[in-house]
Design an enzyme around this catalytic site. Structure first.
Site, PDB file in Angstrom:
ATOM      1  N   ILE A   1     -25.795   8.568  27.454  1.00  0.00           N
ATOM      2  CA  ILE A   1     -24.918   9.205  28.437  1.00  0.00           C
ATOM      3  C   ILE A   1     -25.565  10.481  28.991  1.00  0.00           C
ATOM      4  O   ILE A   1     -25.468  10.771  30.183  1.00  0.00           O
ATOM      5  CB  ILE A   1     -23.556   9.521  27.775  1.00  0.00           C
ATOM      6  CG1 ILE A   1     -22.870   8.216  27.341  1.00  0.00           C
ATOM      7  CG2 ILE A   1     -22.656  10.299  28.722  1.00  0.00           C
ATOM      8  CD1 ILE A   1     -21.739   8.403  26.337  1.00  0.00           C
TER       9      ILE A   1
ATOM     10  N   SER B   1     -14.608  12.440  21.915  1.00  0.00           N
ATOM     11  CA  SER B   1     -14.429  10.986  21.875  1.00  0.00           C
ATOM     12  C   SER B   1     -12.965  10.713  21.614  1.00  0.00           C
ATOM     13  O   SER B   1     -12.267  11.548  21.027  1.00  0.00           O
ATOM     14  CB  SER B   1     -15.251  10.395  20.734  1.00  0.00           C
ATOM     15  OG  SER B   1     -14.850   9.056  20.495  1.00  0.00           O
TER      16      SER B   1
ATOM     17  N   TYR C   1     -17.257  11.618  11.504  1.00  0.00           N
ATOM     18  CA  TYR C   1     -17.526  11.650  12.955  1.00  0.00           C
ATOM     19  C   TYR C   1     -16.242  11.999  13.710  1.00  0.00           C
ATOM     20  O   TYR C   1     -16.235  12.865  14.582  1.00  0.00           O
ATOM     21  CB  TYR C   1     -18.073  10.292  13.401  1.00  0.00           C
ATOM     22  CG  TYR C   1     -18.272  10.157  14.896  1.00  0.00           C
ATOM     23  CD1 TYR C   1     -19.352  10.754  15.535  1.00  0.00           C
ATOM     24  CD2 TYR C   1     -17.384   9.409  15.669  1.00  0.00           C
ATOM     25  CE1 TYR C   1     -19.533  10.622  16.902  1.00  0.00           C
ATOM     26  CE2 TYR C   1     -17.556   9.265  17.034  1.00  0.00           C
ATOM     27  CZ  TYR C   1     -18.633   9.865  17.653  1.00  0.00           C
ATOM     28  OH  TYR C   1     -18.810   9.737  19.020  1.00  0.00           O
TER      29      TYR C   1
ATOM     30  N   LYS D   1     -15.429  15.198  16.133  1.00  0.00           N
ATOM     31  CA  LYS D   1     -14.999  15.034  17.530  1.00  0.00           C
ATOM     32  C   LYS D   1     -13.672  15.742  17.786  1.00  0.00           C
ATOM     33  O   LYS D   1     -13.395  16.187  18.909  1.00  0.00           O
ATOM     34  CB  LYS D   1     -14.928  13.543  17.878  1.00  0.00           C
ATOM     35  CG  LYS D   1     -16.301  12.856  17.906  1.00  0.00           C
ATOM     36  CD  LYS D   1     -17.107  13.225  19.133  1.00  0.00           C
ATOM     37  CE  LYS D   1     -18.453  13.797  18.859  1.00  0.00           C
ATOM     38  NZ  LYS D   1     -19.218  14.123  20.084  1.00  0.00           N
TER      39      LYS D   1
HETATM   40  N1  LIG Z   1     -21.362   5.751  23.207  1.00  0.00           N
HETATM   41  C1  LIG Z   1     -20.058   5.850  23.095  1.00  0.00           C
HETATM   42  O1  LIG Z   1     -19.346   4.832  23.112  1.00  0.00           O
HETATM   43  C2  LIG Z   1     -19.395   7.190  22.923  1.00  0.00           C
HETATM   44  C3  LIG Z   1     -17.999   7.215  22.817  1.00  0.00           C
HETATM   45  C4  LIG Z   1     -17.373   8.447  22.656  1.00  0.00           C
HETATM   46  C5  LIG Z   1     -18.120   9.610  22.627  1.00  0.00           C
HETATM   47  N2  LIG Z   1     -19.481   9.571  22.720  1.00  0.00           N
HETATM   48  C6  LIG Z   1     -20.235  10.856  22.656  1.00  0.00           C
HETATM   49  O2  LIG Z   1     -21.152  10.923  23.726  1.00  0.00           O
HETATM   50  C7  LIG Z   1     -22.241  11.779  23.370  1.00  0.00           C
HETATM   51  C8  LIG Z   1     -23.560  11.110  23.752  1.00  0.00           C
HETATM   52  O3  LIG Z   1     -23.741   9.964  22.950  1.00  0.00           O
HETATM   53  P1  LIG Z   1     -24.504   8.639  23.388  1.00  0.00           P
HETATM   54  O4  LIG Z   1     -23.537   7.528  23.236  1.00  0.00           O
HETATM   55  O5  LIG Z   1     -25.221   8.844  24.659  1.00  0.00           O
HETATM   56  O6  LIG Z   1     -25.516   8.507  22.127  1.00  0.00           O
HETATM   57  P2  LIG Z   1     -27.105   8.371  22.023  1.00  0.00           P
HETATM   58  O7  LIG Z   1     -27.622   7.373  22.997  1.00  0.00           O
HETATM   59  O8  LIG Z   1     -27.355   8.163  20.568  1.00  0.00           O
HETATM   60  O9  LIG Z   1     -27.611   9.824  22.449  1.00  0.00           O
HETATM   61  C9  LIG Z   1     -27.374  10.946  21.631  1.00  0.00           C
HETATM   62  C10 LIG Z   1     -28.309  12.070  21.986  1.00  0.00           C
HETATM   63  O10 LIG Z   1     -28.097  13.149  21.052  1.00  0.00           O
HETATM   64  C11 LIG Z   1     -29.351  13.603  20.602  1.00  0.00           C
HETATM   65  N3  LIG Z   1     -29.307  14.248  19.290  1.00  0.00           N
HETATM   66  C12 LIG Z   1     -28.898  13.722  18.111  1.00  0.00           C
HETATM   67  N4  LIG Z   1     -29.089  14.620  17.120  1.00  0.00           N
HETATM   68  C13 LIG Z   1     -29.635  15.719  17.695  1.00  0.00           C
HETATM   69  C14 LIG Z   1     -30.083  16.974  17.197  1.00  0.00           C
HETATM   70  N5  LIG Z   1     -30.035  17.281  15.888  1.00  0.00           N
HETATM   71  N6  LIG Z   1     -30.577  17.888  18.064  1.00  0.00           N
HETATM   72  C15 LIG Z   1     -30.666  17.593  19.370  1.00  0.00           C
HETATM   73  N7  LIG Z   1     -30.266  16.417  19.898  1.00  0.00           N
HETATM   74  C16 LIG Z   1     -29.773  15.502  19.070  1.00  0.00           C
HETATM   75  C17 LIG Z   1     -30.202  12.334  20.552  1.00  0.00           C
HETATM   76  O11 LIG Z   1     -31.574  12.680  20.493  1.00  0.00           O
HETATM   77  P3  LIG Z   1     -32.673  11.651  19.812  1.00  0.00           P
HETATM   78  O12 LIG Z   1     -32.881  10.553  20.801  1.00  0.00           O
HETATM   79  O13 LIG Z   1     -33.861  12.517  19.582  1.00  0.00           O
HETATM   80  O14 LIG Z   1     -32.049  11.174  18.532  1.00  0.00           O
HETATM   81  C18 LIG Z   1     -29.798  11.689  21.854  1.00  0.00           C
HETATM   82  O15 LIG Z   1     -30.495  12.280  22.920  1.00  0.00           O
HETATM   83  C19 LIG Z   1     -22.107  12.037  21.863  1.00  0.00           C
HETATM   84  O16 LIG Z   1     -21.582  13.334  21.676  1.00  0.00           O
HETATM   85  C20 LIG Z   1     -21.091  10.995  21.407  1.00  0.00           C
HETATM   86  O17 LIG Z   1     -20.337  11.443  20.308  1.00  0.00           O
HETATM   87  C21 LIG Z   1     -20.127   8.372  22.869  1.00  0.00           C
END
Ligand SMILES: NC(=O)c1ccc[n+]([C@@H]2O[C@H](COP(=O)([O-])OP(=O)(O)OC[C@H]3O[C@@H](n4cnc5c(N)ncnc54)[C@H](OP(=O)(O)O)[C@@H]3O)[C@@H](O)[C@H]2O)c1
Ligand SMILES: *[C@@H]1O[C@H](CO)[C@@H](O)[C@H](O)[C@H]1NC(C)=O
Length: 318
Positions: free
Chosen positions: A48, A170, A202, A206
């Site tokens: 995202i 979330s 988690y 959130k």
């Molecule tokens: N996907 C869903 O369905 C969903 C639903 C509700 C909420 N969300 C929220 O949306 C946000 C983005 O998630 P996403 O779905 O896009 O997940 P994602 O594809 O796993 O991306 C997460 C990002 O966070 C980074 N990250 C993790 N640990 C970190 C750290 N210690 N320091 C700096 N960066 C770090 C990751 O970097 P690396 O690549 O280096 O690991 C990656 O760039 C999150 O906050 C998640 O809780 C997602």
């Protein structure tokens, strides 16, 4: 034959229901001017965050990807530059699982960048483990690292004519709870080694994101900074990379059929960044590009205030 038709109608109806509710799509209509503005996106190298960075770069913002892995970030930056024609996307090292890294990021940022207009607290994970400072990894990265980051950038945000802080939460926050006793004893919200316990931790982190935004809005009264928390939808990203193989087998077909793609998943974040006139909704929770009500636990003034004060202490700010 009759049963087959009935079956098709049933699954069709369930599918349509899901597409209109849990997996509903929306699209950002905001037109706020972004050229000349600077945006920080944490974890902007994939998922995202990357899709959000792509659109903000397209609209002319200076985009800073605050990521822990330089290689991944540089790869994302070249994709973004290629797709948008922007030349103003840069990497800055930030590992949210280290409070020291958060401090050195903000030090560098404040020294080298003159303005900050939008801070997007996007990075997040579902995983087991501890941060460098010994906190539960989900509490530490999803909440505490972003808490310190935002606190240290607040003065710079206040200098911008109309800055915004957007924090990815979330819908899972609904199952969260804040147990301050556990936080003191375990340096974590939640304990246990089973994967459903990481999922609960988690949810707790959130809920912190929603309560943090609720309290931040109060503290920002009288400034020109507003803040919002976001449920992006259920989106096909790398978020489930640490779940077990069995869970993956269960999730994959549903994901393929129903999950949103990252561009669609970025729309509510973009709405909070780009929509004009939403400042009166500062502190509120958004999903599907619209403000949504949250349950009473997610807007509990006393818990939000206490979480803020405890977080300050845990970060060494007070
Ligand atoms: N996907 C869903 O369905 C969903 C639903 C509700 C909420 N969300 C929220 O949306 C946000 C983005 O998630 P996403 O779905 O896009 O997940 P994602 O594809 O796993 O991306 C997460 C990002 O966070 C980074 N990250 C993790 N640990 C970190 C750290 N210690 N320091 C700096 N960066 C770090 C990751 O970097 P690396 O690549 O280096 O690991 C990656 O760039 C999150 O906050 C998640 O809780 C997602
Ligand atoms: C907020 O913005 C308005 C209009 O741009 C300006 O007049 C005012 O001084 C700003 N307030 C603060 C606290 O910076």
């Amino acid at each position: 034959m009759f049963h087959l038709i009935l079956g098709v109608i049933f699954f069709g109806a369930v599918y349509l229901l899901l597409v209109e509710t849990l997996f509903k799509k929306s699209s950002c209509k905001g037109r706020r001017e972004m050229s000349g503005k600077t945006v920080i996106i944490t974890g902007g190298n994939t998922g995202i965050g990357k899709a959000t960075a792509m659109e903000l770069a397209r609209r002319g913002a200076r985009v800073i990807l605050a990521c822990r892995n330089q290689q991944k970030a540089e790869a994302a930056i070249s994709d973004i530059k290629m797709a948008t024609g922007s030349t103003d996307v840069v990497y800055m090292q930030l590992d949210l699982s280290s409070l020291k890294s958060v401090r050195s990021f903000t030090e560098t940022f404040l020294k080298t960048e003159s303005r900050l207009d939008v801070l997007i607290n996007n990075a997040g994970l579902v995983a087991d483990g501890r941060t460098e400072d010994g906190f539960g990894i989900e509490f530490g990265v999803n909440h505490l690292g972003h808490f310190l980051l935002t606190s240290l950038l607040l003065d710079r945000l206040k200098e911008s004519p109309e800055a915004r802080v957007i924090t990815l939460s979330s819908m899972a926050h609904r199952w969260g709870k804040i147990d301050f006793d556990s936080l003191v004893v375990n340096k974590d919200l939640g304990t246990g080694r089973y994967s459903w316990q990481f999922f609960l931790a988690y949810c707790n982190s959130k809920l912190c994101n929603v309560l943090f935004t609720h309290e931040l809005a109060k503290r920002l009264k009288g400034t020109n900074v507003s803040c919002y928390s976001v449920h992006p939808g259920i989106v096909k990203t790398e978020l489930s990379r640490h779940v077990s193989l069995w869970q993956k087998i269960f999730i994959e077909p549903v994901a393929w059929l129903l999950f949103l793609d990252p561009t669609t998943g970025a729309q509510t974040t973009l709405h909070c960044a780009l929509q004009e006139g939403i400042e009166p909704l500062s502190g509120r929770y958004f999903s599907c590009c619209a403000v949504q009500d949250v349950n009473s636990r997610a807007k509990d003034d006393a818990v939000a205030k206490k979480l803020w004060e405890v977080s300050e202490r845990l970060c060494g700010l007070s």
